[in-house]
Design a protein around this motif. Structure first.
Motif, mmCIF file in Angstrom:
data_model
loop_
_atom_site.group_PDB
_atom_site.id
_atom_site.type_symbol
_atom_site.label_atom_id
_atom_site.label_comp_id
_atom_site.label_asym_id
_atom_site.label_seq_id
_atom_site.Cartn_x
_atom_site.Cartn_y
_atom_site.Cartn_z
ATOM 1 N N THR A 22 51.214 33.567 38.632
ATOM 2 C CA THR A 22 50.517 34.998 38.841
ATOM 3 C C THR A 22 50.195 35.066 40.309
ATOM 4 O OG1 THR A 22 49.332 34.300 36.686
ATOM 5 C CG2 THR A 22 48.493 36.121 38.035
ATOM 6 N N VAL A 34 43.290 43.837 32.315
ATOM 7 C CA VAL A 34 44.232 43.217 32.231
ATOM 8 C C VAL A 34 44.485 43.063 30.566
ATOM 9 C CG1 VAL A 34 45.906 41.259 32.584
ATOM 10 C CG2 VAL A 34 44.162 42.019 34.431
ATOM 11 N N ASP A 36 46.520 41.603 27.182
ATOM 12 C CA ASP A 36 47.103 40.589 26.553
ATOM 13 C C ASP A 36 48.644 40.430 26.949
ATOM 14 O OD1 ASP A 36 44.772 39.280 25.582
ATOM 15 O OD2 ASP A 36 45.073 39.906 23.720
ATOM 16 N N PRO A 37 48.928 39.363 27.592
ATOM 17 C CA PRO A 37 50.762 39.609 27.920
ATOM 18 C C PRO A 37 51.510 39.673 26.316
ATOM 19 C CG PRO A 37 49.622 37.727 28.831
ATOM 20 C CD PRO A 37 48.628 38.498 27.957
ATOM 21 N N THR A 42 53.232 41.991 31.412
ATOM 22 C CA THR A 42 51.479 42.144 31.149
ATOM 23 C C THR A 42 51.177 43.445 31.817
ATOM 24 O OG1 THR A 42 51.215 39.709 31.689
ATOM 25 C CG2 THR A 42 49.359 41.350 31.912
ATOM 26 N N HIS A 44 48.489 46.410 32.775
ATOM 27 C CA HIS A 44 47.284 46.467 33.734
ATOM 28 C C HIS A 44 46.821 47.723 33.784
ATOM 29 C CE1 HIS A 44 48.133 42.406 35.347
ATOM 30 N NE2 HIS A 44 49.266 42.992 35.141
ATOM 31 N N HIS A 71 54.497 38.081 35.812
ATOM 32 C CA HIS A 71 53.056 38.165 36.776
ATOM 33 C C HIS A 71 53.448 38.509 38.149
ATOM 34 C CE1 HIS A 71 51.393 36.419 32.997
ATOM 35 N NE2 HIS A 71 52.437 35.456 32.952
#
Length: 89
Positions: A22, A34, A36-37, A42, A44, A71
């Motif tokens: 990350t 943020v 959850d992936p 991911t 934001h 990331h």
């Protein structure tokens, strides 16, 4: 005893090549949430609409939502590409 004759480089000084590590966002991106992936993406939420280049559609975007790929803040996806990529899975 020439102390400068040895070339000593510590491994900790070498940047990590692991793309899953990350990264911190650049200062222009003020992240307020943020999500959850989802796979390698991911999402934001930013505090304000911020300009960026989408790494998928190659368009300049300005938005409060931006997705990082693996990331990496230097490889962003716009919300439209994020949604399209999720629908392909």
């Amino acid at each position: 005893m020439a102390s400068g004759s040895r070339n000593t480089h510590e491994n900790s000084a070498v940047p990590q090549q692991d793309s899953d590590q990350t990264q911190a966002p650049p200062s222009k991106f003020v992240v307020v949430k943020v999500y959850d992936p989802k796979g390698e993406l991911t999402l934001h939420r930013l505090s304000s609409s911020t300009p960026f280049m989408c790494g998928r559609c190659s368009k300049e975007k300005t938005a409060k939502l931006v997705a990082t790929y693996r990331h990496q803040w230097n490889d962003l996806r716009c919300n439209a590409c994020y949604g399209e990529l999720l629908s392909e899975d």
